[in-house]
Design a protein around this motif. Structure first.
Motif, short mmCIF file in Angstrom:
data_model
loop_
_atom_site.label_atom_id
_atom_site.label_comp_id
_atom_site.label_asym_id
_atom_site.label_seq_id
_atom_site.Cartn_x
_atom_site.Cartn_y
_atom_site.Cartn_z
N ILE A 136 40.71 42.12 47.72
CA ILE A 136 41.08 40.91 47.00
C ILE A 136 42.37 40.34 47.58
CG2 ILE A 136 41.90 40.04 44.77
CD1 ILE A 136 38.93 40.44 44.84
N ARG A 137 42.39 39.04 47.75
CA ARG A 137 43.59 38.35 48.19
C ARG A 137 43.86 37.23 47.19
NH1 ARG A 137 39.98 38.97 51.85
NH2 ARG A 137 39.31 36.80 51.80
N GLY A 138 45.03 37.23 46.57
CA GLY A 138 45.25 36.19 45.59
C GLY A 138 46.69 36.06 45.14
N ARG A 139 47.00 34.85 44.63
CA ARG A 139 48.30 34.58 44.03
C ARG A 139 48.08 33.73 42.79
NH1 ARG A 139 52.38 36.35 47.06
NH2 ARG A 139 53.98 35.32 45.82
N ILE A 140 49.03 33.84 41.88
CA ILE A 140 49.03 33.02 40.67
C ILE A 140 50.38 32.34 40.56
CG2 ILE A 140 49.76 34.94 39.17
CD1 ILE A 140 47.97 33.68 36.98
N TYR A 141 50.35 31.09 40.12
CA TYR A 141 51.56 30.27 40.04
C TYR A 141 51.76 29.80 38.60
CZ TYR A 141 50.69 30.14 45.06
OH TYR A 141 50.44 30.49 46.36
N PHE A 142 53.01 29.80 38.19
CA PHE A 142 53.41 29.28 36.88
C PHE A 142 54.44 28.18 37.14
CE2 PHE A 142 52.33 33.79 36.41
CZ PHE A 142 51.34 33.72 35.44
N PRO A 143 54.00 26.92 37.31
CA PRO A 143 54.93 25.84 37.68
C PRO A 143 56.11 25.75 36.72
CG PRO A 143 52.66 25.10 37.88
CD PRO A 143 52.60 26.45 37.23
N GLY A 144 57.30 25.62 37.31
CA GLY A 144 58.52 25.53 36.53
C GLY A 144 59.16 26.87 36.23
N SER A 145 58.50 27.97 36.60
CA SER A 145 59.07 29.30 36.38
C SER A 145 60.09 29.60 37.47
CB SER A 145 57.95 30.35 36.40
OG SER A 145 57.60 30.66 37.73
N PRO A 146 60.80 30.73 37.37
CA PRO A 146 61.80 31.06 38.40
C PRO A 146 61.19 31.40 39.76
CG PRO A 146 62.26 32.23 36.35
CD PRO A 146 60.89 31.65 36.22
N TRP A 147 59.84 31.48 39.87
CA TRP A 147 59.22 31.87 41.12
C TRP A 147 58.26 30.78 41.59
CZ3 TRP A 147 60.26 35.38 37.24
CH2 TRP A 147 61.12 36.43 37.59
N PRO A 148 58.77 29.76 42.27
CA PRO A 148 57.90 28.67 42.72
C PRO A 148 56.81 29.12 43.68
CG PRO A 148 60.07 28.52 43.75
CD PRO A 148 60.18 29.55 42.67
N ASN A 149 57.01 30.25 44.35
CA ASN A 149 56.00 30.77 45.26
C ASN A 149 54.99 31.67 44.58
OD1 ASN A 149 57.11 29.44 47.51
ND2 ASN A 149 58.60 31.09 47.81
N GLY A 150 55.11 31.81 43.26
CA GLY A 150 54.12 32.57 42.50
C GLY A 150 54.24 34.06 42.68
N HIS A 151 53.17 34.75 42.29
CA HIS A 151 53.13 36.20 42.30
C HIS A 151 51.82 36.67 42.91
CE1 HIS A 151 56.51 36.10 39.46
NE2 HIS A 151 55.84 35.14 38.86
N GLN A 152 51.92 37.73 43.65
CA GLN A 152 50.70 38.33 44.19
C GLN A 152 49.88 38.92 43.06
OE1 GLN A 152 51.16 40.80 47.67
NE2 GLN A 152 49.34 42.01 47.14
N ILE A 153 48.56 38.77 43.16
CA ILE A 153 47.66 39.38 42.19
C ILE A 153 47.36 40.80 42.66
CG2 ILE A 153 45.32 39.29 41.24
CD1 ILE A 153 45.58 36.22 41.34
N ALA A 154 47.72 41.75 41.82
CA ALA A 154 47.57 43.16 42.19
C ALA A 154 46.14 43.66 42.00
CB ALA A 154 48.53 44.02 41.36
N SER A 155 45.44 43.12 41.00
CA SER A 155 44.04 43.52 40.78
C SER A 155 43.29 42.35 40.17
CB SER A 155 43.95 44.75 39.87
OG SER A 155 44.41 44.44 38.57
N PHE A 156 42.01 42.28 40.48
CA PHE A 156 41.15 41.24 39.92
C PHE A 156 39.75 41.80 39.75
CE2 PHE A 156 38.38 37.64 39.65
CZ PHE A 156 39.12 36.70 38.95
N ASN A 157 39.13 41.51 38.60
CA ASN A 157 37.78 41.98 38.32
C ASN A 157 36.93 40.84 37.78
OD1 ASN A 157 38.08 44.98 38.75
ND2 ASN A 157 39.63 44.67 37.17
N TRP A 158 35.72 40.73 38.31
CA TRP A 158 34.71 39.82 37.76
C TRP A 158 33.57 40.67 37.25
CZ3 TRP A 158 31.08 36.36 41.21
CH2 TRP A 158 30.20 35.65 40.38
N THR A 159 33.42 40.70 35.95
CA THR A 159 32.39 41.49 35.31
C THR A 159 31.68 40.63 34.26
OG1 THR A 159 33.96 42.32 33.64
CG2 THR A 159 33.68 43.64 35.66
N ALA A 160 30.84 41.26 33.47
CA ALA A 160 30.17 40.58 32.36
C ALA A 160 29.92 41.59 31.27
CB ALA A 160 28.85 39.95 32.82
N LEU A 161 29.56 41.10 30.10
CA LEU A 161 29.17 41.98 29.01
C LEU A 161 27.98 41.37 28.30
CD1 LEU A 161 30.21 40.68 26.05
CD2 LEU A 161 32.42 41.36 26.99
N LEU A 162 27.14 42.25 27.76
CA LEU A 162 26.01 41.82 26.95
C LEU A 162 26.35 42.13 25.51
CD1 LEU A 162 23.20 40.59 27.05
CD2 LEU A 162 22.26 42.90 27.27
#
Length: 262
Positions: free
Chosen positions: A8-34
Motif C-alpha cells: 500500500i502506498r498512501g497519504r492523507i491530508y488535513f488542510p489547515g493542520s500543522p502538516w501541509p504535506n499530510g501523513h503517511q498511511i501506515a495501514s489500509f484495508n478494503w473489506t466487506a461485511l454481510l
C-alpha cells in the motif's frame, strides 16, 4: 508516497493542520461485511433485511513522524502556533492523540456502505467504483447510531460526507483510491463539519467478506434471529456477489470470512 509492507502506498491530508504535506498511511484495508439486518438503500428502511456493505479502514503513522522519521525531543514545538491558536492548528494538541484512524463505525448498528441487498449482486471486477455515505447535513439525534465510518483524530470525533472513488484498476486487481470527507471536532464539543480530509491510496485490493454477523449463534445472541445452520457460507454470499466461486472460506480469529481470490 512510500510503500508499506503490504504494498500500500498512501497519504492523507488535513488542510489547515500543522502538516501541509499530510501523513503517511501506515495501514489500509478494503473489506466487506454481510449484515442480516442492514436493510435496503432507502433511508427509512426497517433494516430487517440482509445486505452486503463495503468497509474501508486506514491508520496513519504518528502525527509527529516526519517523512518516516520521528522528530527529535522538543523539535515538535518549534513551528507550533501560539497558545491562542485553535486545536486544528496546534501541533501540540495533535501530538497528544498520536495518530488517526478512520474505519467502519464501532457505534453504528449498520457500519460501512451498503452495496447489495441481494437483488442485484455486487461485481468485484469493475474498472472503477464510486461510493458515498452520510451526506450533510446530518441528524445528530441518531448520527452515531447510523454513521458508516468512525474517526479517531483529536479524540473520538465525527466524520461525514464521504466520497470514495476506486479507479485505475491494475492487472493484479489493485486500484487507486481517492477518499474525502468532512470532520467535526466532536470530542472538543464542536458539531460543525468545518474541516476536511483528503486521502489517496495506491495498491488497494479487496480482501474478504466478514461473516461474523451471519454466524447462527451470534445472530441469535445479538439480533434474536434464527438462522439455518445448514446454509453454507457460499450459499449465504451467493445472492450478494456476482462471482461467489471466486471466494474461499477461511477462519480468522474465530470468525469465518469469504476471502477474495488473489
Amino acid at each position: 508516497m512510500t510503500d508499506n509492507d503490504n504494498g500500500i502506498r498512501g497519504r492523507i491530508y488535513f488542510p489547515g493542520s500543522p502538516w501541509p504535506n499530510g501523513h503517511q498511511i501506515a495501514s489500509f484495508n478494503w473489506t466487506a461485511l454481510l449484515h442480516p439486518q442492514y436493510g435496503s438503500y432507502i433511508s427509512d428502511a426497517s433494516r430487517r433485511s440482509p445486505a452486503l456493505a463495503m468497509c474501508f479502514e486506514l491508520t496513519t503513522e504518528d502525527y509527529y513522524a516526519k517523512d518516516g522519521t520521528h522528530l527529535a525531543a522538543g523539535e515538535e514545538n518549534e513551528d507550533d502556533d501560539d497558545a491562542s491558536s485553535d486545536d486544528w492548528r496546534s501541533r501540540v494538541v495533535w501530538n497528544n492523540y498520536n495518530k488517526c484512524w478512520i474505519g467502519p463505525s464501532q457505534t453504528s448498528s449498520a457500519p460501512g456502505i451498503p452495496v447489495s441487498d441481494g437483488t442485484k449482486p455486487f461485481d468485484f471486477t469493475c474498472d472503477e467504483y464510486y461510493f458515498s455515505a452520510n451526506p450533510l447535513p446530518v441528524d445528530w439525534n441518531n448520527f452515531f447510531q447510523e454513521q458508516a465510518f468512525g474517526i479517531y483524530l483529536l479524540g473520538h470525533d465525527a466524520v461525514a460526507d464521504h466520497k470514495i472513488h476506486l479507479h485505475s484498476r491494475q492487472p493484479d486487481g489493485s486500484y487507486t483510491l481517492d477518499w474525502s470527507g468532512k470532520i467535526a471536532l466532536y470530542y472538543a464539543g464542536e458539531t460543525d463539519f468545518e474541516y476536511d480530509f483528503i486521502a489517496r491510496v495506491e495498491g488497494v485490493r479487496f480482501d474478504a467478506i466478514s461473516l461474523f454477523y451471519v454466524n447462527p449463534t451470534w445472530a441469535k445472541e445479538y439480533f434474536g434471529l434464527d438462522l439455518d445452520p445448514n446454509v453454507t457460507p457460499h450459499q449465504r454470499i451467493a445472492p450478494f456477489v456476482a462471482n461467489p466461486d471466486d471466494f474461499r472460506i477461511e477462519e480468522r480469529n474465530g470468525v469465518l470470512h469469504a476471502v477474495y481470490r488473489t
